[in-house]
Design a protein around this motif. Structure first.
Motif, mmCIF file in Angstrom:
data_model
loop_
_atom_site.group_PDB
_atom_site.id
_atom_site.type_symbol
_atom_site.label_atom_id
_atom_site.label_comp_id
_atom_site.label_asym_id
_atom_site.label_seq_id
_atom_site.Cartn_x
_atom_site.Cartn_y
_atom_site.Cartn_z
ATOM 1 N N PRO A 125 0.768 -0.694 -0.217
ATOM 2 C CA PRO A 125 0.101 0.072 0.194
ATOM 3 C C PRO A 125 1.373 1.561 -0.451
ATOM 4 O O PRO A 125 2.250 1.455 1.176
ATOM 5 C CB PRO A 125 -0.962 -0.011 1.712
ATOM 6 C CG PRO A 125 -0.287 -1.091 2.055
ATOM 7 C CD PRO A 125 0.249 -1.515 1.023
ATOM 8 N N TYR A 126 0.346 2.198 -0.972
ATOM 9 C CA TYR A 126 1.744 3.381 -0.545
ATOM 10 C C TYR A 126 0.563 4.842 -1.505
ATOM 11 O O TYR A 126 1.260 5.938 -1.540
ATOM 12 C CB TYR A 126 2.782 2.924 -1.789
ATOM 13 C CG TYR A 126 2.772 2.765 -3.488
ATOM 14 C CD1 TYR A 126 1.639 3.216 -3.818
ATOM 15 C CD2 TYR A 126 2.555 0.977 -4.080
ATOM 16 C CE1 TYR A 126 1.290 3.514 -5.633
ATOM 17 C CE2 TYR A 126 1.573 1.102 -5.377
ATOM 18 C CZ TYR A 126 1.006 2.165 -6.220
ATOM 19 O OH TYR A 126 1.123 1.604 -7.725
ATOM 20 N N VAL A 127 -0.528 4.834 -1.442
ATOM 21 C CA VAL A 127 -1.030 6.528 -1.544
ATOM 22 C C VAL A 127 -1.088 6.496 -0.126
ATOM 23 O O VAL A 127 -1.536 6.113 0.617
ATOM 24 C CB VAL A 127 -2.878 5.607 -2.075
ATOM 25 C CG1 VAL A 127 -3.860 7.016 -2.212
ATOM 26 C CG2 VAL A 127 -2.569 4.827 -3.225
ATOM 27 N N LEU B 220 -3.806 -0.588 0.042
ATOM 28 C CA LEU B 220 -3.820 0.660 -0.997
ATOM 29 C C LEU B 220 -3.303 1.582 0.143
ATOM 30 O O LEU B 220 -2.572 2.291 -1.003
ATOM 31 C CB LEU B 220 -4.948 1.681 -1.252
ATOM 32 C CG LEU B 220 -6.278 0.571 -2.503
ATOM 33 C CD1 LEU B 220 -7.348 1.642 -2.148
ATOM 34 C CD2 LEU B 220 -5.584 0.938 -3.500
ATOM 35 N N GLU C 134 7.498 -1.845 -5.919
ATOM 36 C CA GLU C 134 5.439 -0.821 -6.786
ATOM 37 C C GLU C 134 5.818 -0.087 -5.951
ATOM 38 O O GLU C 134 5.646 0.369 -4.490
ATOM 39 C CB GLU C 134 5.009 -1.395 -7.150
ATOM 40 C CG GLU C 134 3.774 -0.503 -7.878
ATOM 41 C CD GLU C 134 3.025 -1.044 -8.069
ATOM 42 O OE1 GLU C 134 2.404 -2.089 -9.189
ATOM 43 O OE2 GLU C 134 1.965 -0.566 -8.791
#
Ligand code: GLN
Length: 273
Positions: free
Chosen positions: A180-182, A202, A235
């Motif tokens: 999750p990187y948002v 997310l 990612e």
């Protein structure tokens, strides 16, 4: 109602490709059937299913959750609201991972936060000889991933747990992750069907943060789970490349790099020991 009329009805409410795919799923007809025989009647239960899906799609539910599956890298993966829907940009992670493994006979790989299992399963199928493990904190996600691995014939060992926690004492040649990187406050979380996807897949849920909390944890613990020369690849968001490279370098990794996705956006960073 006929196929042609059902399609026209749906197109008033949703995207035309989505309308066609939902009609195909609901009736079992192919695209060719729709084109060649639009006068075919749609029977009651199929129409009821179709019309329910059109209403839910119009309200923003992603098509993949309605029909329970989606394609990634030429394979069909089952999905449920327990997992993030596969995104095409994640193919970059898999292509880079394969490149870093080139020449190794039976590399040990782990995929952290596997979700539906797309990364672990794609690598297991595309790199014969690889020994692939996958971790997720969500038992619901692991059930989906196990099912996908079984259906697609991929040998992956699954662990439930928080990032490296279930991997005590294990070392790998490659660690991959689509974490999750948002950022928690990012307005995108309210758009494009994202409210239907699992929050924990997310965003790191760090109030006022930059979305990097999970990446920070992965980078911090990766070295103790890598063999000499091993790679870490993950990612990240469009604006997280520089921060990712800095984290990698500060943790003692070499040759940190960032790679764009097909849209030219910074998408995957990595480095090796
Ligand atoms: N790329 C996804 C999105 O922007 C997020 C995926 C993730 O957080 N790992 O919707």
């Amino acid at each position: 109602m006929t196929l042609g009329e059902a399609l026209a009805f749906a197109r008033q409410q949703i995207d035309r490709l989505d309308a066609r795919l939902l009609l195909q799923y609901a009736t079992g007809c192919s695209h060719a059937d729709l084109l060649a025989r639009p006068e075919t009647p749609v029977v009651g239960p199929a129409f009821d299913q179709f019309s329910e899906w059109v209403t839910r799609r119009a309200a923003g539910e992603p098509l993949a959750y309605l029909v329970g599956e989606t394609e990634f890298r030429g394979r069909v993966f089952q999905v449920s609201p327990d997992v993030l829907i596969p995104r095409p940009e994640t193919e970059v992670l898999i292509d880079l991972a394969r490149g870093k493994l080139a020449g190794q006979k039976s590399p040990a790989i782990v995929d952290l936060g596997t979700g539906s299992g797309i990364v672990a399963i794609s690598l297991a199928l595309e790199y014969p000889g690889a020994i692939v493990s996958a971790v997720d904190l969500s038992p619901g996600a692991l059930a989906v991933a196990r099912n996908n691995a079984g259906r697609l014939g991929a040998g992956v060992v699954f662990f439930v747990g928080d990032w490296f926690t279930p991997l005590a004492g294990q070392r790998f040649d490659l660690i991959v992750s689509n974490p999750p990187y948002v950022a928690e406050g990012d307005p995108h979380l309210e758009l494009n069907g994202l409210p239907h996807e699992p929050r924990m897949a997310l965003t790191d849920q760090e109030a006022g943060g930059t979305g990097l909390a999970c990446i920070r944890r992965i980078v911090a613990d990766a070295a103790t789970h890598l063999r000499p020369g091993g790679w870490l690849l993950f990612e990240h968001g469009y604006d997280q490349g520089e921060a990712s490279r800095n984290l990698l370098t500060a943790a003692g990794f070499k040759n940190a790099f960032t790679h764009p996705d097909l849209a030219g956006i910074d998408r995957v960073s990595g480095a090796h020991l």
